[in-house]
Scaffold this motif. Sequence first.
Motif, PDB file in Angstrom:
ATOM      1  N   SER A  97       0.850  -1.186   0.000  1.00  0.00           N
ATOM      2  CA  SER A  97       0.000   0.000   0.000  1.00  0.00           C
ATOM      3  C   SER A  97       0.892   1.244   0.000  1.00  0.00           C
ATOM      4  O   SER A  97       1.907   1.290   0.707  1.00  0.00           O
ATOM      5  CB  SER A  97      -0.901  -0.020   1.233  1.00  0.00           C
ATOM      6  OG  SER A  97      -1.719   1.131   1.261  1.00  0.00           O
ATOM      7  N   GLN A  98       0.550   2.240  -0.809  1.00  0.00           N
ATOM      8  CA  GLN A  98       1.378   3.431  -0.945  1.00  0.00           C
ATOM      9  C   GLN A  98       0.513   4.680  -0.831  1.00  0.00           C
ATOM     10  O   GLN A  98      -0.612   4.719  -1.324  1.00  0.00           O
ATOM     11  CB  GLN A  98       2.095   3.447  -2.304  1.00  0.00           C
ATOM     12  CG  GLN A  98       3.025   2.279  -2.550  1.00  0.00           C
ATOM     13  CD  GLN A  98       4.320   2.391  -1.764  1.00  0.00           C
ATOM     14  OE1 GLN A  98       4.650   3.461  -1.246  1.00  0.00           O
ATOM     15  NE2 GLN A  98       5.051   1.299  -1.673  1.00  0.00           N
ATOM     16  N   THR A  99       1.075   5.707  -0.178  1.00  0.00           N
ATOM     17  CA  THR A  99       0.412   7.003  -0.090  1.00  0.00           C
ATOM     18  C   THR A  99       1.243   8.031  -0.847  1.00  0.00           C
ATOM     19  O   THR A  99       2.475   8.057  -0.732  1.00  0.00           O
ATOM     20  CB  THR A  99       0.253   7.445   1.380  1.00  0.00           C
ATOM     21  OG1 THR A  99      -0.569   6.493   2.065  1.00  0.00           O
ATOM     22  CG2 THR A  99      -0.408   8.814   1.471  1.00  0.00           C
ATOM     23  N   PHE A 100       0.577   8.870  -1.630  1.00  0.00           N
ATOM     24  CA  PHE A 100       1.263   9.876  -2.433  1.00  0.00           C
ATOM     25  C   PHE A 100       0.680  11.257  -2.165  1.00  0.00           C
ATOM     26  O   PHE A 100      -0.545  11.426  -2.124  1.00  0.00           O
ATOM     27  CB  PHE A 100       1.131   9.562  -3.930  1.00  0.00           C
ATOM     28  CG  PHE A 100       1.688   8.227  -4.313  1.00  0.00           C
ATOM     29  CD1 PHE A 100       3.034   8.071  -4.596  1.00  0.00           C
ATOM     30  CD2 PHE A 100       0.864   7.114  -4.384  1.00  0.00           C
ATOM     31  CE1 PHE A 100       3.550   6.836  -4.940  1.00  0.00           C
ATOM     32  CE2 PHE A 100       1.368   5.873  -4.726  1.00  0.00           C
ATOM     33  CZ  PHE A 100       2.715   5.732  -5.000  1.00  0.00           C
ATOM     34  N   LYS A 101       1.569  12.229  -1.986  1.00  0.00           N
ATOM     35  CA  LYS A 101       1.154  13.631  -1.918  1.00  0.00           C
ATOM     36  C   LYS A 101       1.118  14.178  -3.340  1.00  0.00           C
ATOM     37  O   LYS A 101       1.971  13.842  -4.170  1.00  0.00           O
ATOM     38  CB  LYS A 101       2.135  14.445  -1.076  1.00  0.00           C
ATOM     39  CG  LYS A 101       2.132  14.095   0.392  1.00  0.00           C
ATOM     40  CD  LYS A 101       3.014  15.051   1.191  1.00  0.00           C
ATOM     41  CE  LYS A 101       4.466  14.941   0.805  1.00  0.00           C
ATOM     42  NZ  LYS A 101       5.343  15.796   1.642  1.00  0.00           N
ATOM     43  N   VAL A 102       0.142  15.016  -3.615  1.00  0.00           N
ATOM     44  CA  VAL A 102       0.009  15.632  -4.934  1.00  0.00           C
ATOM     45  C   VAL A 102       0.225  17.130  -4.759  1.00  0.00           C
ATOM     46  O   VAL A 102      -0.403  17.758  -3.895  1.00  0.00           O
ATOM     47  CB  VAL A 102      -1.381  15.355  -5.550  1.00  0.00           C
ATOM     48  CG1 VAL A 102      -1.416  15.812  -7.004  1.00  0.00           C
ATOM     49  CG2 VAL A 102      -1.736  13.881  -5.438  1.00  0.00           C
ATOM     50  N   LYS A 108      -5.626  15.875  -2.979  1.00  0.00           N
ATOM     51  CA  LYS A 108      -4.253  16.323  -2.737  1.00  0.00           C
ATOM     52  C   LYS A 108      -3.394  15.241  -2.081  1.00  0.00           C
ATOM     53  O   LYS A 108      -2.190  15.415  -1.930  1.00  0.00           O
ATOM     54  CB  LYS A 108      -4.254  17.590  -1.891  1.00  0.00           C
ATOM     55  CG  LYS A 108      -4.848  18.792  -2.659  1.00  0.00           C
ATOM     56  CD  LYS A 108      -4.825  20.047  -1.834  1.00  0.00           C
ATOM     57  CE  LYS A 108      -5.190  21.265  -2.679  1.00  0.00           C
ATOM     58  NZ  LYS A 108      -6.443  21.134  -3.400  1.00  0.00           N
ATOM     59  N   LYS A 109      -4.017  14.154  -1.672  1.00  0.00           N
ATOM     60  CA  LYS A 109      -3.289  13.004  -1.142  1.00  0.00           C
ATOM     61  C   LYS A 109      -4.107  11.757  -1.434  1.00  0.00           C
ATOM     62  O   LYS A 109      -5.335  11.776  -1.304  1.00  0.00           O
ATOM     63  CB  LYS A 109      -3.049  13.140   0.359  1.00  0.00           C
ATOM     64  CG  LYS A 109      -2.266  11.982   0.962  1.00  0.00           C
ATOM     65  CD  LYS A 109      -2.058  12.140   2.459  1.00  0.00           C
ATOM     66  CE  LYS A 109      -0.937  13.082   2.775  1.00  0.00           C
ATOM     67  NZ  LYS A 109      -0.537  13.033   4.210  1.00  0.00           N
ATOM     68  N   VAL A 110      -3.423  10.700  -1.855  1.00  0.00           N
ATOM     69  CA  VAL A 110      -4.129   9.454  -2.168  1.00  0.00           C
ATOM     70  C   VAL A 110      -3.377   8.276  -1.541  1.00  0.00           C
ATOM     71  O   VAL A 110      -2.149   8.289  -1.454  1.00  0.00           O
ATOM     72  CB  VAL A 110      -4.259   9.226  -3.688  1.00  0.00           C
ATOM     73  CG1 VAL A 110      -5.076  10.321  -4.330  1.00  0.00           C
ATOM     74  CG2 VAL A 110      -2.901   9.125  -4.360  1.00  0.00           C
TER      75      VAL A 110
END
Length: 276
Positions: free
Chosen positions: A48-53, A85-87
């Motif tokens: 599982s990965q979280t990304f900031k946009v 803005k974050k996923v």
Amino acid sequence: MKFWFVLTSFVLFCAGAFAQVQVFPTYLALSEEKISGHLNLRNTSNESQTFKVEYVFYKMNKDGTFVREATPTDGLIDILKFSPKKVTLAPGGKQVVRVMLTDLESLPVGDKYIHLRFVPDTPEEASSDSKSKKKSSFSLQAKISVAVPVVVRKGKGPFAGTMTADKATRNKNGDVDLSLSFKNANQFYLHGDLEIFAVNGDKEISLDKIVGVSSYIPERMFNKTYKVADMQQALSGEALTKLKVVFKSNPDSGAEFNQVSVVEVSEAKKAVSKRR
């Protein structure tokens, strides 16, 4: 035929298999006719990965590479909205990020751009136990982010510029160093595909295709070396006399621009030793 994209430092300016996330499309253009668009994200890792946009600005250098600079105060980020803005994505999970243009009145005629960047958001280890363990060992983990250019266009072209194959020279290894230049006299950006052909007489064989070539500056250079083995294979062992370069703009380009340039392959100049 080979397909190439640009990799700079730890930022991929494209959808890349080397990153933890794939992003498509790799270029987004918004205008009066198209005020919204979207980017598709996919988690390519097994975790599982979280990304900031976020919006960032990368200035294009003459050689086509990018360097990060302070975000311009031209109002562009004020009229571009994106969500979320974050996923957080499960392995193989997907997410759509929507981008909307809210106003064009404040901008001059022409193109402006900024990058939408997707950065892995890794939480810091909080426990003192884990911190002490870190002191006894050292590891380097590179965060590879993906940056996609978002172009805002007011008005229409034409594109006032040229694409020229300046030279193709055999180096000491027998490989050919190709040098191209793109020149632009107005504010509409160039975006399209390059195809390079190996030429011998009337025989033309596709040697390479570079997808998604852009230029955001008045003059951009493009340099690439072609291996002699690849060219001999393409021409079935016949001698290479010329390289033909074809550029075709795509619908995302600021204006339609198609051009062909042919350059003769020359031998490298031999260094002349001076006797004392």
